[in-house]
Write an enzyme that holds these catalytic residues in place. Sequence first.
Site, PDB file in Angstrom:
ATOM      1  N   ARG A 101       0.875  -1.189   0.000  1.00 27.07           N
ATOM      2  CA  ARG A 101       0.000   0.000   0.000  1.00 27.07           C
ATOM      3  C   ARG A 101       0.902   1.226   0.000  1.00 27.07           C
ATOM      4  O   ARG A 101       1.701   1.415   0.928  1.00 27.07           O
ATOM      5  CB  ARG A 101      -0.915   0.015   1.227  1.00 27.07           C
ATOM      6  N   HIS A 128      -7.294   1.042  -6.436  1.00 23.15           N
ATOM      7  CA  HIS A 128      -7.478   0.140  -5.278  1.00 23.15           C
ATOM      8  C   HIS A 128      -8.066  -1.174  -5.807  1.00 23.15           C
ATOM      9  O   HIS A 128      -9.215  -1.535  -5.527  1.00 23.15           O
ATOM     10  CB  HIS A 128      -8.418   0.803  -4.265  1.00 23.15           C
ATOM     11  N   GLN A 131      -9.749  -3.932  -3.558  1.00 23.57           N
ATOM     12  CA  GLN A 131     -11.074  -3.538  -3.089  1.00 23.57           C
ATOM     13  C   GLN A 131     -12.118  -3.832  -4.166  1.00 23.57           C
ATOM     14  O   GLN A 131     -13.228  -4.281  -3.874  1.00 23.57           O
ATOM     15  CB  GLN A 131     -11.095  -2.046  -2.747  1.00 23.57           C
ATOM     16  N   ASP A 224     -17.212   7.034  -1.630  1.00 31.61           N
ATOM     17  CA  ASP A 224     -16.010   6.850  -0.811  1.00 31.61           C
ATOM     18  C   ASP A 224     -15.729   8.191  -0.157  1.00 31.61           C
ATOM     19  O   ASP A 224     -16.338   9.215  -0.529  1.00 31.61           O
ATOM     20  CB  ASP A 224     -14.847   6.388  -1.716  1.00 31.61           C
ATOM     21  N   CYS A 264     -16.240   1.354   0.408  1.00 37.45           N
ATOM     22  CA  CYS A 264     -15.080   0.516   0.778  1.00 37.45           C
ATOM     23  C   CYS A 264     -14.724   0.648   2.248  1.00 37.45           C
ATOM     24  O   CYS A 264     -14.056  -0.226   2.795  1.00 37.45           O
ATOM     25  CB  CYS A 264     -13.893   0.853  -0.107  1.00 37.45           C
ATOM     26  N   ARG A 292     -13.184  -8.777   1.230  1.00 38.01           N
ATOM     27  CA  ARG A 292     -11.759  -8.493   1.001  1.00 38.01           C
ATOM     28  C   ARG A 292     -10.958  -9.779   1.241  1.00 38.01           C
ATOM     29  O   ARG A 292     -10.033 -10.094   0.486  1.00 38.01           O
ATOM     30  CB  ARG A 292     -11.267  -7.387   1.954  1.00 38.01           C
TER      31      ARG A 292
HETATM   32  N1  NVA Z   1      -9.968   6.596  -1.250  1.00 36.08           N
HETATM   33  C1  NVA Z   1      -9.606   6.181   0.094  1.00 36.08           C
HETATM   34  C2  NVA Z   1      -9.744   4.713   0.244  1.00 36.08           C
HETATM   35  C3  NVA Z   1      -9.441   4.186   1.620  1.00 36.08           C
HETATM   36  C4  NVA Z   1      -9.550   2.688   1.727  1.00 36.08           C
HETATM   37  C5  NVA Z   1      -8.174   6.620   0.385  1.00 36.08           C
HETATM   38  O1  NVA Z   1      -7.325   6.483  -0.499  1.00 36.08           O
HETATM   39  O2  NVA Z   1      -7.928   7.103   1.487  1.00 36.08           O
HETATM   40  N1   CP Z   2     -11.156  -0.315   2.366  1.00 35.46           N
HETATM   41  C1   CP Z   2      -9.895  -0.344   2.836  1.00 35.46           C
HETATM   42  O1   CP Z   2      -8.930  -0.526   2.091  1.00 35.46           O
HETATM   43  O2   CP Z   2      -9.789  -0.150   4.176  1.00 35.46           O
HETATM   44  P1   CP Z   2      -8.455   0.040   5.012  1.00 35.46           P
HETATM   45  O3   CP Z   2      -7.892   1.401   4.673  1.00 35.46           O
HETATM   46  O4   CP Z   2      -8.894  -0.051   6.461  1.00 35.46           O
HETATM   47  O5   CP Z   2      -7.480  -1.033   4.650  1.00 35.46           O
END
Ligand code: NVA
Ligand code: CP
Length: 306
Positions: A101, A128, A131, A224, A264, A292
């Site tokens: 990540r 993502h 997801q 989101d 998500c 997931r």
């Molecule tokens: N769009 C959000 C998704 C979190 C799982 C982010 O990147 O923070």
């Molecule tokens: N949806 C998702 O990726 O959640 P986290 O940021 O908690 O991993």
Amino acid sequence: MTRHFLRDDDVTQAEQSAILDLAIEIKRDRWARKPLAGPQTVAVIFDKSSTRTRVSFAVGIADLGGVPLIISTASSQLGGKETASDTARVLERQVAAIVWRTYAQAGLVEMAAGTTVPVINALSDDFHPCQLLADLLTIREHRGELAGLTVTFLGDGASNMAQSYLLAGATAGMHVRVASPTDYAPDDRVVADADAIAARTGGSITLYTDALEAVAGADVVVTDTWVSMGKEDEKAERLTRFGQYRVDADLMALAKPDALFLHCLPADRGYEVTTEVIDGPQSVIWDEAENRLHAQKALMVWLLAQ
Ligand code: NVA
Ligand code: CP
């Protein structure tokens, strides 16, 4: 050649469908497959915070007979101190796969180019894809076939979730609508790629600025956070710009009567979605969060078999 999963369109429609079939099989019989028996180790690296991704990869790797090695970038040499490609070459001698990540998609591309083990994008600024496998699995469980369904994403059209919906939805043959202010529209290159995929799969891509128009008749409504990780400095501006894209009961009422609501998570309740909708009968967010686990296990089984 090693297969990686850095973007949703790194798999074909048939491959995506095979991974989702496998996820359904794995969900029914959780401990049947042990491709990581040994146990082999999978490195799971986090440059950003996480709850779901951390837990589902750790649990999923253990379920598959392996050991998850969770690495926080802040306490490693990655992140300015050592390049992604050098890190990849160190890791590949010891782990079966790398899950990361991070911020820039380019880092994942560099990591993948430098290694012979599969690299999985566990969220970047641009995409993502793990997801989306969970989201598509959830939609399939509730609606059957994906091809031909209309899914509307509302909010930050340039976010990882919106852009992954474009690529993964197009790959699945869905009609993908994204509604956002014009200056938060998805990247032109991602839209062009999604358009090209949709032309092959029978799906379509449509961008909107009007939330009401975008939701009309949709089978699935998705949103989101308006403030993705890394965008915290823009929070005040974003909260003033995205108001018309809030998913409330009135907006949901414009979609099909049995339309699903997905998010998500984590959610900023009262901002991108009201409590009434996220906790309402059309919301499938807890199935989505659980999926997931099953979707990522299927992805790992599939990648390790290539
Ligand atoms: N769009 C959000 C998704 C979190 C799982 C982010 O990147 O923070
Ligand atoms: N949806 C998702 O990726 O959640 P986290 O940021 O908690 O991993």
